[in-house]
Design a protein around this motif. Sequence first.
Motif, short mmCIF file in Angstrom:
data_model
loop_
_atom_site.label_atom_id
_atom_site.label_comp_id
_atom_site.label_asym_id
_atom_site.label_seq_id
_atom_site.Cartn_x
_atom_site.Cartn_y
_atom_site.Cartn_z
N LEU A 16 0.98 -1.01 -0.15
CA LEU A 16 -0.16 -0.09 -0.15
C LEU A 16 0.93 1.19 -0.02
O LEU A 16 0.58 2.10 -0.88
CB LEU A 16 -0.98 -0.01 1.19
N ALA A 17 1.78 0.97 0.79
CA ALA A 17 2.80 2.47 1.11
C ALA A 17 3.73 2.49 -0.63
O ALA A 17 3.73 3.75 -0.84
CB ALA A 17 3.85 2.08 2.06
N LEU A 18 3.86 1.63 -0.97
CA LEU A 18 4.73 1.83 -2.24
C LEU A 18 3.79 1.94 -3.66
O LEU A 18 4.29 1.72 -4.63
CB LEU A 18 5.56 0.62 -2.57
N ARG A 19 2.38 2.00 -3.14
CA ARG A 19 1.52 2.09 -4.34
C ARG A 19 1.38 1.08 -5.27
O ARG A 19 1.04 1.18 -6.67
CB ARG A 19 1.72 3.49 -5.13
N LEU A 20 1.58 -0.21 -4.99
CA LEU A 20 1.61 -1.28 -5.73
C LEU A 20 0.17 -1.88 -5.25
O LEU A 20 -0.30 -2.71 -6.08
CB LEU A 20 2.52 -2.56 -5.00
N GLU A 21 -0.59 -1.11 -4.60
CA GLU A 21 -2.01 -1.68 -4.44
C GLU A 21 -2.81 -0.35 -3.85
O GLU A 21 -2.39 0.34 -3.06
CB GLU A 21 -2.05 -2.84 -3.30
N THR A 22 -4.24 -0.14 -4.30
CA THR A 22 -4.95 1.03 -4.11
C THR A 22 -5.58 0.73 -2.81
O THR A 22 -5.74 -0.68 -2.46
CB THR A 22 -5.95 1.39 -5.30
N LEU A 23 -6.27 1.91 -2.34
CA LEU A 23 -6.90 1.61 -0.95
C LEU A 23 -8.39 0.70 -1.35
O LEU A 23 -8.57 -0.03 -0.47
CB LEU A 23 -7.41 2.85 -0.26
N ASP A 24 -8.88 1.02 -2.59
CA ASP A 24 -10.00 0.15 -2.77
C ASP A 24 -9.90 -1.25 -2.96
O ASP A 24 -10.53 -2.14 -2.52
CB ASP A 24 -10.71 0.78 -4.12
N GLU A 25 -8.44 -1.58 -3.33
CA GLU A 25 -8.17 -3.13 -3.63
C GLU A 25 -7.86 -3.64 -2.24
O GLU A 25 -8.09 -4.75 -2.05
CB GLU A 25 -6.99 -3.01 -4.56
N LEU A 26 -7.17 -2.86 -1.08
CA LEU A 26 -7.15 -3.42 -0.01
C LEU A 26 -8.35 -3.63 0.82
O LEU A 26 -8.37 -4.64 1.53
CB LEU A 26 -6.36 -2.37 0.85
N LYS A 27 -9.59 -3.03 0.48
CA LYS A 27 -10.62 -3.19 1.33
C LYS A 27 -11.36 -4.55 0.49
O LYS A 27 -11.97 -5.38 1.28
CB LYS A 27 -11.79 -1.87 0.47
N ALA A 28 -11.06 -4.91 -0.49
CA ALA A 28 -11.67 -5.94 -1.28
C ALA A 28 -10.82 -7.09 -0.45
O ALA A 28 -11.36 -8.30 -0.28
CB ALA A 28 -11.37 -6.03 -2.78
N ILE A 29 -9.46 -6.93 -0.63
CA ILE A 29 -8.67 -8.19 0.35
C ILE A 29 -9.10 -8.37 1.40
O ILE A 29 -9.11 -9.30 1.98
CB ILE A 29 -7.29 -7.66 -0.14
N MET A 30 -9.19 -7.27 2.37
CA MET A 30 -9.66 -7.47 3.57
C MET A 30 -11.34 -8.04 3.73
O MET A 30 -11.35 -9.07 4.87
CB MET A 30 -9.82 -6.07 4.50
N LEU A 31 -11.79 -7.72 2.83
CA LEU A 31 -13.29 -8.69 2.77
C LEU A 31 -12.78 -10.20 2.35
O LEU A 31 -13.53 -11.13 3.16
CB LEU A 31 -13.87 -8.10 1.64
N PHE A 32 -11.92 -10.37 1.72
CA PHE A 32 -11.66 -11.90 1.47
C PHE A 32 -10.99 -12.50 2.73
O PHE A 32 -11.43 -13.71 3.28
CB PHE A 32 -10.39 -11.99 0.31
N HIS A 33 -10.24 -11.61 3.48
CA HIS A 33 -9.82 -12.30 4.80
C HIS A 33 -11.03 -12.74 5.51
O HIS A 33 -11.02 -13.68 6.34
CB HIS A 33 -8.99 -11.16 5.25
N ALA A 34 -11.80 -11.49 5.71
CA ALA A 34 -12.98 -11.89 6.54
C ALA A 34 -13.71 -13.24 6.13
O ALA A 34 -14.07 -13.92 7.19
CB ALA A 34 -14.15 -10.70 6.62
#
Length: 283
Positions: free
Chosen positions: A81-99
């Motif tokens: 996320l810090a290196l902009r290899l992933e967007t905040l929207d993409e992180l939200k989707a990934i956290m949904l996968f985690h849940a």
Amino acid sequence: MARTLSLLDRRLLSFAPRGGLTGTSRFLAEFLAFGLKNARACLFVGLFFASVFLTPRAGLFGMARYDLLLLAALLIQAAMLALRLETLDELKAIMLFHAVGFALEVFKTSSGIQSWSYPDPALTKLWGVPLFSGFMYSAIGSYIIQAWRFFDLRLEHHPPYWMATLLAVLIYANFFTHHFIGDYRWYLACCTLGLYARATVVFTPLDRPRRMPLLLSFVLIGFFIWLAENISTFFGVWRYPNQLGAWSAVHIGKWSSWSLLVIMTITIVIHLKHIKASIHIPR
């Protein structure tokens, strides 16, 4: 490192025409580009599973293995996320996968089900499941999200969203309900065949778009997840009941389960706003 990845990303995201490539040269160039883009899309997957395989079972520095794996997953995700290899929207989707994945893990490892278990101790366990386990599902989502960008993916003849969403919900529910009312996996697979029969994924490995049946992509991704599961159980990250005495290969039937799970994952991914624009639904 960040600059190198940035330069690589710009190169991989360039779809400029390569008119001079023909025949064998074009095949080799596209094959190499296909491999490089897949490897780049697997950045989180590769780093996370490298942590899984390299972390000793006894842990390090007084920390249990499962705790270290959670820390590694969080650091990798924060760095992307810090290196902009992933967007905040993409992180939200990934956290949904985690849940979604963690909820499934809790159910499958419960005392009444015991489909598999996490035998090692850890401080970061909830209901007997280490928190890092959800990132194994996030890894699948991360790969699909990254591949969508690097291959400039488009879907043609995708079924209506409500149908795809209903099927995804039924697939997820079946992972729970088959312990009580029967396994309807193959019925759902038949529904999938009918629903996605015309669906095509358009991807660009180099400069020209190529096509593949979307159903085939479900099966291929499911196969590689099944291979990763075999490697993970071999290293004792988790164990099925038949592997407690001595390791044996994960049953081939799990391949179908993973393929169905990929359908659910892609359904979540396509609900990202910037991805919906690249999907064609026939009217």
